[in-house]
Design an enzyme around this catalytic site. Sequence first.
Site, PDB file in Angstrom:
ATOM      1  N   ASP A 288       1.084  -1.177  -0.078  1.00  0.00           N
ATOM      2  CA  ASP A 288      -0.116  -0.012   0.135  1.00  0.00           C
ATOM      3  C   ASP A 288       0.782   1.168   0.013  1.00  0.00           C
ATOM      4  OD1 ASP A 288      -2.674   1.300   0.618  1.00  0.00           O
ATOM      5  OD2 ASP A 288      -1.386   1.860   2.397  1.00  0.00           O
ATOM      6  N   GLU A 322       1.468  -0.123  -5.039  1.00  0.00           N
ATOM      7  CA  GLU A 322       0.499   1.067  -5.204  1.00  0.00           C
ATOM      8  C   GLU A 322       1.525   2.327  -4.892  1.00  0.00           C
ATOM      9  OE1 GLU A 322      -3.150   3.632  -3.537  1.00  0.00           O
ATOM     10  OE2 GLU A 322      -2.303   2.415  -2.075  1.00  0.00           O
ATOM     11  N   ASP A 342      -3.626   5.978 -13.215  1.00  0.00           N
ATOM     12  CA  ASP A 342      -4.015   6.759 -14.461  1.00  0.00           C
ATOM     13  C   ASP A 342      -4.924   6.340 -15.187  1.00  0.00           C
ATOM     14  OD1 ASP A 342      -1.778   8.610 -13.491  1.00  0.00           O
ATOM     15  OD2 ASP A 342      -0.608   7.900 -15.065  1.00  0.00           O
ATOM     16  N   HIS A 417     -11.494  -0.192  -4.053  1.00  0.00           N
ATOM     17  CA  HIS A 417     -11.978   0.199  -2.989  1.00  0.00           C
ATOM     18  C   HIS A 417     -11.611   1.753  -2.731  1.00  0.00           C
ATOM     19  CE1 HIS A 417      -7.472  -0.102  -1.629  1.00  0.00           C
ATOM     20  NE2 HIS A 417      -7.945   0.727  -0.432  1.00  0.00           N
ATOM     21  N   ASP A 418     -10.424   2.166  -3.069  1.00  0.00           N
ATOM     22  CA  ASP A 418     -10.130   3.688  -2.906  1.00  0.00           C
ATOM     23  C   ASP A 418     -10.949   4.336  -3.517  1.00  0.00           C
ATOM     24  OD1 ASP A 418      -8.057   4.037  -1.082  1.00  0.00           O
ATOM     25  OD2 ASP A 418      -6.502   3.478  -2.422  1.00  0.00           O
TER      26      ASP A 418
END
Length: 637
Positions: A288, A322, A342, A417-418
């Site tokens: 993460d 990430e 992106d 999820h983000d």
Amino acid sequence: MQASAKPALHARLTNKAAPSRYAFGPRVHASRNCVEFKLWAPSAQSVALVLPTSRELPASQNDSPRLPMQRQSGGWYTLEVPNTGHGTLYQFQIDDHWLVPDPASRYQPADVHGPSQVIDFTNLPRLHSEWKNRPWEEAVVYELHVGTFTPKGTFQGVIEKLDYLKNLGITAIELMPIAEFPGQRNWGYDGVLPYAPDSAYGTPSDLKALINEAHCRGLMIILDVVYNHFGPDGNYLHTYAQPFFTDKYQTPWGAAIHFEGPPEVRQFFIENALFWLKEYGFDGLRLDAVHAIQDSSPHPFLEALSDSVQETLPRPIHLILENDDNRSRLLETGYQAQWNDDFHHAAHVIATGETGGYYQDYDTAGSGRSAIAHLGRCLAEGFAYQGEPSAYRRHETRGENSSHLPPTAFVNFLQNHDQIGNRAFGERLAQLAPPAARLALLECLLLAPAPPLLFMGEEWGTEQPFLYFCDFEGDLAQQVREGRRQEFARFPAFADPALREGIPDPNDLQTFQNSCLNWSETEQEPHLFWLKHYTRLLTLRQERLVPRLPDFRKGAPTPHGYEVFETCGLQVRWALSGGQCWQLTANLGSRTLTVPPNIFHNLVTAGLDCVYHSEANAASVLETGQMPAWFVIWQTG
């Protein structure tokens, strides 16, 4: 869907566990019927081992034995205790005051403030002897949150859906973080004990069973891990290991971890990665927000971690990043791929027309390049931003050249999820974009060479939100509640404080419950249409594209490239060995386009076979050069 038969691999198991030679965490000596307890506490004057008689009572309220630990060099405290083993409860008492769990606890049966429990991995379900992992080229990743994926909200609940995922066409499951977090519900990014699977989801045995059952079905399991910060409740390292943190850097979530400091700091996390991969059998890790990991040492932490994984584990391991900085050089140091935000942002602008926040970087007004052009560059070259200035980031340059990397180095997605949960009301794409736009972009995603990622429920077009939720108490709960609402104060839609009050409270149980999937939808229209379409496209991907992915190699005679035509038209060509290509031509707009001669030549006269096309009349497109709205065609040859 019918459950598939389990392969014969299910019967071929081994009881051999990887040897536990970790510096952090208890070491079980079964032959001597004892456990060696260890704690790195360089800031402590004394440490005692406490053996609670019950996990239900704090050690301060019972007659738990307190055994002084021996101070060793380097800030370590150790003690070997006879007549202990699997299942033993323990805590550490720091300077005759604080009672703390083991930071490398293998299990916390009574949450983050309770005692830790010794786990002997030879007592857990067996590892498969013949599972060797799947090639990364075959990856179709399905991101899920254990607590909201099924009504049970447990590892066992996920096991019950494995056949569904296999039949859908998934090859890799990615679990959102499961490390022990405070309370009974959390996204997982507030974890404080990174070696312990959260007790709300089940036991270590349950987790091991999930991984074994996935492997029986040919499914990879990837774990999302958080090495850039600790959560705000239950992290006691500040009280006895102050060198773990540094004021030199800042993170959005609190004190920065001191990766440039004592070697024990990076060792803690490198061992954690090896622990999940060796003891549980995970097939990969998703790291993460590594842009928040600061380390300018000659051998930075991220490189040291990938080196250790490659040197220690005999089977292929998939490490995924990430990284908001788009540092492509990390994808040349042992990391398999990176989440490609992106791609998502460009596709989201195309589908919804939203241009606020970071989406401004993918709109012509904000970047000078259209969202279609950004999407084309993502498909052909990886990142959209490869050193260009970002308007959203005050015109600072972002990214590094990625055009030399293979398409498989980028994980593309339309939802995760983000991108759902960081919205004030957790809206899904099904709530924000018309079906035709979603369908065309899905057809672009699933047949492109980059590994696609789906977010749970996306495949049946659920409109259920996925909200940010947690389970904090007292002042911290109030701070999180207010912080969440202030986060959106700069958005015009929430300029009025009264409107911000309507943003769901992350600590409210209802917020969590509203985020749980409703599986009954899969039996109803229009959800059945979407589910069948996802399945069809993923079947086509495995049959037609995956066998050719090794040919998408660096050094092909013709480089990958893209061209935008008529504002919303896009053609992308990927070079294959032998002078062949894989080609996408699409109209990603709501009006009919006239295909220009050069694009029409590639489409019609280049001798390519059709792999897939949208439901509109493809023959008419090839005859007239008139491409209807939201039309997609894939070709190869």
